[in-house]
Write an enzyme that holds these catalytic residues in place. Sequence first.
Site, PDB file in Angstrom:
ATOM      1  N   GLY A 155      -5.853   0.686  -2.980  1.00 43.66           N
ATOM      2  CA  GLY A 155      -7.219   0.449  -3.461  1.00 43.66           C
ATOM      3  C   GLY A 155      -7.304  -0.308  -4.771  1.00 43.66           C
ATOM      4  O   GLY A 155      -8.347  -0.275  -5.418  1.00 43.66           O
ATOM      5  N   THR A 213       3.484  -2.017  -2.252  1.00 40.98           N
ATOM      6  CA  THR A 213       2.450  -3.026  -2.023  1.00 40.98           C
ATOM      7  C   THR A 213       2.997  -4.443  -2.036  1.00 40.98           C
ATOM      8  O   THR A 213       4.063  -4.718  -2.593  1.00 40.98           O
ATOM      9  CB  THR A 213       1.370  -2.901  -3.126  1.00 40.98           C
ATOM     10  OG1 THR A 213       0.277  -3.751  -2.809  1.00 40.98           O
ATOM     11  CG2 THR A 213       1.905  -3.276  -4.493  1.00 40.98           C
ATOM     12  N   THR A 261      -2.615  -2.078  -0.710  1.00 41.07           N
ATOM     13  CA  THR A 261      -1.415  -1.331  -1.000  1.00 41.07           C
ATOM     14  C   THR A 261      -1.336  -0.264   0.074  1.00 41.07           C
ATOM     15  O   THR A 261      -2.267  -0.096   0.842  1.00 41.07           O
ATOM     16  CB  THR A 261      -1.632  -0.763  -2.414  1.00 41.07           C
ATOM     17  OG1 THR A 261      -1.798  -1.866  -3.279  1.00 41.07           O
ATOM     18  CG2 THR A 261      -0.549   0.149  -2.884  1.00 41.07           C
TER      19      THR A 261
HETATM   20  N1  GLY Z   1      -1.289  -4.499  -6.808  1.00 44.98           N
HETATM   21  C1  GLY Z   1      -2.139  -3.429  -7.149  1.00 44.98           C
HETATM   22  C2  GLY Z   1      -1.527  -2.515  -8.150  1.00 44.98           C
HETATM   23  O1  GLY Z   1      -0.306  -2.479  -8.274  1.00 44.98           O
HETATM   24  O2  GLY Z   1      -2.243  -1.828  -8.828  1.00 44.98           O
END
Ligand code: GLY
Length: 585
Positions: free
Chosen positions: A489, A415, A397
Amino acid sequence: MKFTLSRLFPCIFIGLFLAIGCSLFLVQPISFASAGPAVYNARDRIHPIFARNGLVVSQEALASEVGLSILKQGGNAVDAAVAVGFALAVTLPQAGNLGGGGFMVVYDTMRRTSEALDFRETAPAAANRDHYLNQQGAVDEQRIRYSHQAAGVPGTVAGLALAHQRHGRLPWRHLLEPAIRLADQGFPVSTELAQSLREARPRMEYWPASLQVFFKADGAAYQPGDTLVQKDLATSLRRIAIQGSKAFYEGEIARKLVADMQAHKGLITRDDLKNYRAVVREPVRGRYRGYEIVSMPPPSSGGVHLIQILNILEAWPLAELGSQSAATIHRLAEAMKRAYADRSEYLGDPDFVNVPIAGLTAKAYARELAAQIDLEQTQPATAIKPGQPQRYESEQTTHYSVVDRQGNAAAVTYTLNFGYGSGIVAAGTGILLNNEMDDFAAKPGVPNAYGLIGGDANAVGPGKRPLSSMTPTLVFKDGQPVLVTGSPGGSRIITTVLQILLNVIDHQMNIAEATVAPRVHHQWLPDELRIEEGLSPDTIRVLEEMGHTVVIKDAMGSTQSIVRGPGGWYGFSDTRRPGGLAAGY
Ligand code: GLY
């Protein structure tokens, strides 16, 4: 205000000397032409970047400079955030995106209000609860992570358009110009982009459109210093600049995305795109030692559990216990475990399930949880179950933070889930597709790619938003924003942001020190206390004696933070990942 920065007194020559020295040592790119003077305090080992008027901190230097140029042209923090969002889609293809989704927390200084913009992806109408299970009833990891069916309906373009419509000052088209230029004329490939593309090749190899964009015509990999030109992406950006988000959701881009879906058994239809809406939500709020915390509500779990953990930790004098002591880390780990256990049970899309936000963030509930924590000994994950709050009614992300001279602030985390999402570029668009469907609990109790367990609240459902951990956060003191932060992360985002807040508020570190301090993480399951390199062997031994299974793994997060300090703003781009920049004026 009690930040360490208030202890800082300008001493320009020594400050410049130290800042340059530190920047070389930490590979922290500093543009003094744009960054203004650093400030020196004899006790601090590293220093943030100072800017009197406005500051942009992101994980990619060209994008930070785009944001800075927008601020200098009279744009506000949201204008800059929109321009950075589009620029990162070009220069940081691992995570910057048009084909993904995310969140923005905005503070509007004129209205003295904060709001949360939710542009998380939604499940296509054809995605039902068991869609990602194979004939044996197990999760089909290939389908949910690496196929066209891995993609949720993208939200980024709608989200940036909504942010601009509500807060923007400069014309929309103007904000897309830098991104169009970078895509059309290309930009120099950095060492880290070249390496990351080489690593992504096995996933992209199945998809001619991906190879065409991210590898040379003869199939060779880009080398550092080569120019990466993305003509299809430039065309998509131009369409969005001219027609607005309609180009993406109903126009030519939509047509191409759906054609690519149909050619590869993807789920996203024209109706899914047309029906997509970014949403304005009330941020989740909490108080911690006199500071107000304003963060992202569900469908992110980030803000709720950030506040829940802070509430639990308020029971103990962390400043006295010390920032890297076993006593502090033990309390952090025990509090984190309880929050992640609750996450597995209660968190999901608030438009579909009743998330007990007030209960989870209540001080009384935190006191109950704190009372259960044994200060001498860890409790194994098996002994911890989701609690009973009051029921009222990819790793890849990226985050960026922006402030402007009026005091507006924007914290944006968005992300594709994994680096380059599913690795699939939709033919003819230059747009990488997310694999956000893996953030659902495809099968209750079975961990996703981040080892996170989920239940019914986060089951797949048509139109539903998968649960996220993204935690774009603003911290206020006396009604003024004093900290803007966030991180990538995956499951570690919440605890990474938590430790930035603790390091600044409890441990009085400047934002550079708060950023580089070693991080720890516990997410209940797996039952391990994950730490970065840098904790002393003595501390690790004490933690092990308390019963913790301590594992040293890769560095966690890449925070991009700004604090308010004497005379202006201080920013720092995390050195855990190279290439970031704090750029201000
Ligand atoms: N794709 C990681 C999150 O949105 O937490």
